[in-house]
Design a protein around this motif. Structure first.
Motif, PDB file in Angstrom:
ATOM      1  N   GLU A  38       0.812  -1.216   0.000  1.00  0.00           N
ATOM      2  CA  GLU A  38       0.000   0.000   0.000  1.00  0.00           C
ATOM      3  C   GLU A  38       0.846   1.268   0.000  1.00  0.00           C
ATOM      4  N   GLU A  44      -5.716  -0.946  -6.377  1.00  0.00           N
ATOM      5  CA  GLU A  44      -6.613  -1.756  -5.562  1.00  0.00           C
ATOM      6  C   GLU A  44      -7.870  -2.021  -6.393  1.00  0.00           C
ATOM      7  N   ILE A 154      -4.694  -6.301  -4.451  1.00  0.00           N
ATOM      8  CA  ILE A 154      -3.749  -5.194  -4.613  1.00  0.00           C
ATOM      9  C   ILE A 154      -2.604  -5.676  -5.496  1.00  0.00           C
TER      10      ILE A 154
END
Length: 260
Positions: A38, A44, A154
């Motif tokens: 992230e 995403e 992701i």
């Protein structure tokens, strides 16, 4: 204290300082190399399909939805697994005795590895399929009573472009079934803050689904490296939010909102 003892203490101190600084260097490098996905450039991708739960069907059920790819249908490039420098490898192996799998560096799954052949609740299975429009993501099940679909992944990116993602080879919800058109631009103090564009894409459902209203909530949120972010600046969000009341193939509007 004679001169010899002073020299020994000085040398020991310098050796300790060198080891400490080397350790801090390796820790800093490892923190960056092994930081969470992230915190890197990434997308995403989320697919939620509701209204299926409890629906009785005969045969195999298939649902096709847009997949993250460039406007040409090419999947985004993920960073390659990098070999460490000689100095870093030497420090980690012989000074800090780092396990070999951590010395080599992190491996990132690409789009195919992340999205293809995954099992979900309700005995749904994902598959990347190539149809006349290009690649799409298929959800398939042989269950006679359907369950809703919830799927999220992701994927780390080598690069992305938020200013013009469609024309600069950044991932979008593919395929594109129409030319993109500008919906609105938001300015503050004569500075462009965000832009919304829209285009048509495809979804498809097999003809054994007789539910009255199936809701598709599909999103692709693309983020730069954490060091380049300022709130939502530098990101863009691609969304498809529709309700379908019959089977078959459909063109539906998707939006891309870009933040500058």
């Amino acid at each position: 204290m004679d001169e010899t003892v002073k020299k020994i203490i000085t040398y020991l101190f310098l050796i300790f300082l060198l080891i400490a600084l080397s350790g801090l260097y390796v820790v800093e490098i490892n923190l960056r190399d092994w930081r969470a996905d992230e915190l890197r450039p990434h997308y995403e991708y989320t697919v939620k399909i509701s209204g299926l739960s409890g629906t009785e069907v005969l045969g195999t059920t298939k649902i096709l939805v847009p997949i993250p790819a460039t406007k040409e249908g090419v999947f985004a490039i993920t960073p390659s697994q990098e070999e460490p420098s000689f100095f870093k490898s030497l420090l980690q192996e012989h000074v800090f005795h780092t396990p070999e799998k951590y010395i080599r560096g992190i491996y990132f799954e690409n789009t195919t590895e992340s999205l293809d052949n995954k099992s979900l609740n309700g005995n749904w299975t994902t598959s990347i399929v190539n149809i006349k429009h290009g690649p799409m993501l298929e959800f398939r099940t042989n269950e006679s009573v359907l369950a809703d679909i919830s799927f999220s992944k992701i994927v780390v990116l080598e690069q992305m472009n938020n200013e013009d993602p469609i024309n600069e080879n950044s991932p979008i919800l593919y395929p594109i079934a129409s030319e993109a058109s500008l919906v609105e631009e938001d300015y503050q103090y004569f500075r462009l803050m965000s832009r919304v564009i829209t285009y048509e894409t495809y979804i498809e459902m097999s003809d054994n689904i007789n539910s009255k209203a199936i809701k598709f909530d599909i999103s692709l949120e693309v983020y730069p490296d954490v060091t380049e972010r300022d709130g939502e600046k530098g990101t863009y969000k691609n969304k498809l939010d529709v309700v379908v009341a019959e089977s078959g193939e459909f063109k539906k509007n998707a939006t891309i909102e870009t933040y500058f």
